[in-house]
Design an enzyme around this catalytic site. Structure first.
Site, PDB file in Angstrom:
ATOM      1  N   GLU A 310      23.770 -21.231  26.232  1.00  0.00           N
ATOM      2  CA  GLU A 310      24.549 -21.302  24.997  1.00  0.00           C
ATOM      3  C   GLU A 310      25.754 -20.368  24.966  1.00  0.00           C
ATOM      4  O   GLU A 310      25.992 -19.710  23.962  1.00  0.00           O
ATOM      5  CB  GLU A 310      23.611 -20.999  23.823  1.00  0.00           C
ATOM      6  N   HIS A 334      20.099 -28.438  21.429  1.00  0.00           N
ATOM      7  CA  HIS A 334      19.503 -27.112  21.610  1.00  0.00           C
ATOM      8  C   HIS A 334      20.581 -26.033  21.775  1.00  0.00           C
ATOM      9  O   HIS A 334      20.596 -25.044  21.042  1.00  0.00           O
ATOM     10  CB  HIS A 334      18.563 -27.133  22.820  1.00  0.00           C
ATOM     11  N   GLU A 335      21.472 -26.240  22.724  1.00  0.00           N
ATOM     12  CA  GLU A 335      22.488 -25.205  22.980  1.00  0.00           C
ATOM     13  C   GLU A 335      23.430 -25.048  21.782  1.00  0.00           C
ATOM     14  O   GLU A 335      23.849 -23.943  21.452  1.00  0.00           O
ATOM     15  CB  GLU A 335      23.264 -25.499  24.262  1.00  0.00           C
ATOM     16  N   HIS A 338      21.943 -22.884  19.113  1.00  0.00           N
ATOM     17  CA  HIS A 338      22.061 -21.445  19.390  1.00  0.00           C
ATOM     18  C   HIS A 338      23.311 -20.835  18.737  1.00  0.00           C
ATOM     19  O   HIS A 338      23.379 -19.624  18.565  1.00  0.00           O
ATOM     20  CB  HIS A 338      22.127 -21.198  20.897  1.00  0.00           C
ATOM     21  N   GLU A 357      14.751 -18.480  20.805  1.00  0.00           N
ATOM     22  CA  GLU A 357      14.361 -19.783  21.347  1.00  0.00           C
ATOM     23  C   GLU A 357      13.445 -20.601  20.428  1.00  0.00           C
ATOM     24  O   GLU A 357      13.539 -21.821  20.396  1.00  0.00           O
ATOM     25  CB  GLU A 357      13.730 -19.620  22.735  1.00  0.00           C
ATOM     26  N   ASP A 412      12.919 -12.104  32.539  1.00  0.00           N
ATOM     27  CA  ASP A 412      12.830 -13.520  32.919  1.00  0.00           C
ATOM     28  C   ASP A 412      11.387 -14.012  32.895  1.00  0.00           C
ATOM     29  O   ASP A 412      11.128 -15.213  32.783  1.00  0.00           O
ATOM     30  CB  ASP A 412      13.428 -13.751  34.318  1.00  0.00           C
ATOM     31  N   TYR A 420       9.505 -20.777  22.997  1.00  0.00           N
ATOM     32  CA  TYR A 420      10.148 -22.032  22.588  1.00  0.00           C
ATOM     33  C   TYR A 420       9.253 -22.848  21.657  1.00  0.00           C
ATOM     34  O   TYR A 420       9.570 -23.071  20.501  1.00  0.00           O
ATOM     35  CB  TYR A 420      10.480 -22.895  23.822  1.00  0.00           C
TER      36      TYR A 420
END
Ligand code: BES
Ligand code: ZN
Length: 643
Positions: A310, A334-335, A338, A357, A412, A420
């Site tokens: 994003e 989705h992006e 953001h 998320e 990560d 999510y």
């Protein structure tokens, strides 16, 4: 005599001013302490275990970049000039920045932004996850710090592509991916999402190539002089700074939307993303104004390690969403979402990642409902919950918690379905409990009252308590909220999205599995990508090679171009040792570097000795084309030794 009187008047005057100021400072400090949360100069910072920086003492406000993009050396070389602000009581603290694999040539400071003088600096020991702190000594009046540096060819946040790795095959390409903590591998800065900065950049590239960034200044014309300037006027977290350079073309999609890609992909991209402007309008209607001006997308080469990123004003997207039928554009929703949840209101630390998320996945589905209708939303939510349940079943309990503890771990590792899908289910649970009208009002208020701020999970919970729970008592207790935030697994009252279309798919699937009908009699003609995905993920995973062959014979699944369907099919092919699909598996893994696809396929291969052999053979060909992030994941799975 006259002079003397004048002098003493001046002295008295100065003394009075100093005295008044001293009183003032004392007063100001007291009121500041009272209003700490409100005053940006005195922002309280949460503990961020993923940054060495000391923003509570010295705060970076703006970064001005000047980069030469050197394709032959695979490095960025240039300067980063930081505008800094001292906390009033920390005048002597050094500035500590995050770095990873940066070569620092020189550091200078300035009080006026004009005259710079060299200062001393030190690079601490390198931590595998965090990189190394860069400590800079500052004169008391320093307001600007200029760092002369270059990146490493192996910078974790950059990928350098040979011409052969691009669609056009003629010119090289480079792009960045800063989230979560990779910005420090190409900019020395306070790499914590609670430090918000504006940025500007001047970028020099070989002539004929275009540079684009997550900022204002992206060119829509065909001029390619190799000298580009950018400006991001809003304060953003460092992980949203992004750049790409390549043979790029622009195509308008609407009045404030457009797409960039290599010329060979621009037609396909523009077709696939045609609904983007509609999506922006739908999101504004639901959640308030889009505050960033333009919304453009960049479709990257297939080695892009994520589905989407994003980056503000310029979402980066994998070409694997180009299915040819717009069926995978929930990634755009989705992006885009953001731009509200994530970029406008940001997770303060990576343990608050679910605020980014979970909210975004919830918003994404609302946008899908608005633009494509409720059945599509329900299909995608159902797929989401199923994927989450499967993932949770094999997951360490500590990773099943929304407010996850990432101390000592790579952020990560927090990239799982939990932030999510569990996050989205929590918000859906609130929507279902309080009703859509109240919940939407709450959400809009949440965005409006936290614009351009980074917040922790605790801040969200306080806001939720005051603005939704207390106003509608007896519907949700604090214990309910805590269960969602702090416990593993899914609460019993978690929403159960369901889809009529999927029920029909299941009925047919069962008839086939029970031997009542042949594969070719399954009525798949009108199936959408989502129905295919439900069909495949819902089949017994030990179907057997024979049944796989029957399906393949009826529906040519091995040759499907849709990346999500191909991925599911190939995963099942490995599990069922369906060897007819293995050449396609190799082709897929060497052409595509999206981690979400690549990682599970290698994991599945690595479960058997023969699979491991095949995996190693494929990886030896594919590895050099993968992004460092994807390489790191597969290296670990295959215990791959570099050099
Ligand atoms: N911001 C994420 C990508 C990300 C997260 C990169 C954490 C690095 C660290 C992005 O918004 C995202 O979630 N992308 C998904 C696609 C989406 C449709 C679920 C992806 O890349 O798979
Ligand atoms: Zn996301």
């Amino acid at each position: 005599m006259k002079m003397k009187i004048k002098n003493s008047v001046i002295i008295l005057w100065v003394a009075l001013i100093i005295g008044a100021n001293l009183i003032n400072i004392g007063y100001a400090q007291k009121t500041k302490q009272k209003n700490m949360r409100k005053s940006s100069a005195m922002q309280i910072f949460a503990e961020d275990v993923h940054s060495y920086s000391n923003p509570q003492a010295i705060r970076v406000r703006h970064v001005d970049l000047d980069w030469n993009v050197l394709f032959d050396k695979k490095i960025l070389q240039g300067t980063a000039t930081l505008s800094i602000e001292h906390a009033s009581n920390e005048r002597n603290a050094p500035l500590i920045l995050d770095t990873r694999d940066l070569k620092i040539a020189k550091v200078e400071t300035s009080g006026d932004g004009k005259k710079y003088t060299p200062t001393t600096f030190n690079i601490g020991t390198t931590d595998k996850i965090l990189g190394a702190p860069l400590t800079i000594q500052l004169p008391i009046n320093a307001k600007f710090v200029r760092i002369y540096y270059s990146t490493s060819p192996n910078a974790s946040g950059l990928q350098w592509l040979e011409p052969s790795q691009t669609a056009g095959k003629k010119t090289p390409y480079m792009f960045s991916q800063a989230q979560a903590i990779h910005a420090r591998s190409f900019i020395p800065l306070q790499d914590s999402p609670q430090v918000r900065i504006t940025y500007s950049a001047r970028v020099h590239t070989p002539k004929g190539l275009l540079a684009v960034m997550s900022a204002e200044g992206n060119s829509q014309t065909s001029a390619r002089d190799g000298d580009y300037s950018f400006r991001m006027p809003h304060a953003i977290p460092s992980y949203l700074i992004a750049i790409a350079v390549g043979d790029l073309q622009f195509r308008s999609l609407g009045k404030r939307t457009g797409v960039y890609s290599e010329p060979l992909m621009i037609e396909k991209s523009a077709f696939e993303l045609a609904d983007t402007e509609k999506m922006v309008e739908a999101t504004e209607k639901l959640f308030g104004a889009y505050r960033w001006g333009r919304y453009d997308l960049l479709v990257l080469p297939p080695s892009f390690p994520f589905g989407g990123m994003e980056n503000p004003m310029l979402t980066f997207a994998t070409p694997t969403i180009l299915a040819g039928d717009k069926s995978l554009v929930s990634l755009v929703a989705h992006e885009l979402a953001h731009s509200w949840s994530g970029n406008l209101v940001t997770n303060a630390t990576w343990r608050d990642f679910w605020l980014n998320e979970g909210f975004t996945t919830y918003l994404e589905r609302r946008i899908i409902e608005e633009v494509y209708g409720k059945p599509r939303r329900e299909m995608e939510a159902t797929l989401g919950r199923r994927v989450l349940e499967k993932e949770i079943a094999g997951m360490d309990v500590r990773d099943q918690i929304l407010h996850v503890d990432l101390n000592g771990r790579d952020p990560d590792e927090g990239f799982t379905g939990v932030p999510y899908e569990k996050g989205a289910l929590f918000l859906r649970h609130l929507e279902e409990t309080f009703g859509r009208e109240k919940f939407d009002k709450f959400l809009r208020g949440y965005f409006d009252s936290h614009t351009f701020q980074s917040i922790t999970t605790e801040t969200f919970i306080d806001y939720l308590q005051k603005n939704l729970i207390d106003k509608n008592p007896k519907l949700v207790s604090r214990a309910d909220v805590n269960e969602w935030i702090d416990n593993a697994g899914l609460p019993k009252n978690a929403p159960q999205p369901s889809s009529d279309a999927f029920a029909k798919v299941e009925a047919q699937s069962n008839s086939w599995l029970n031997g009542k009908i042949a594969a070719q009699d399954i009525k798949t003609n009108a199936w959408t990508t989502q129905e295919w995905l439900h069909f495949l993920t819902n089949l017994p995973q030990d179907l057997g090679a024979e049944k796989m062959a029957e399906l393949d014979g009826a529906f040519n699944l091995t040759t499907r171009g849709n990346s999500e369907i191909a991925f599911q099919w190939l995963l099942m092919s490995i599990k069922n040792n369906y060897s007819a699909a293995f050449p396609r598996l190799e082709e897929f893994l060497t052409a595509i570097g999206r981690r979400k696809f690549v990682k599970p396929l290698f994991e599945e291969l690595a479960r058997t000795p023969e699979g491991t052999e095949r995996a190693k053979e494929i990886y030896s060909k594919a590895r050099s084309g993968y992004h460092p992030i994807t390489q790191a994941s597969v290296d670990e799975i295959l215990k791959w030794k570099t050099q």
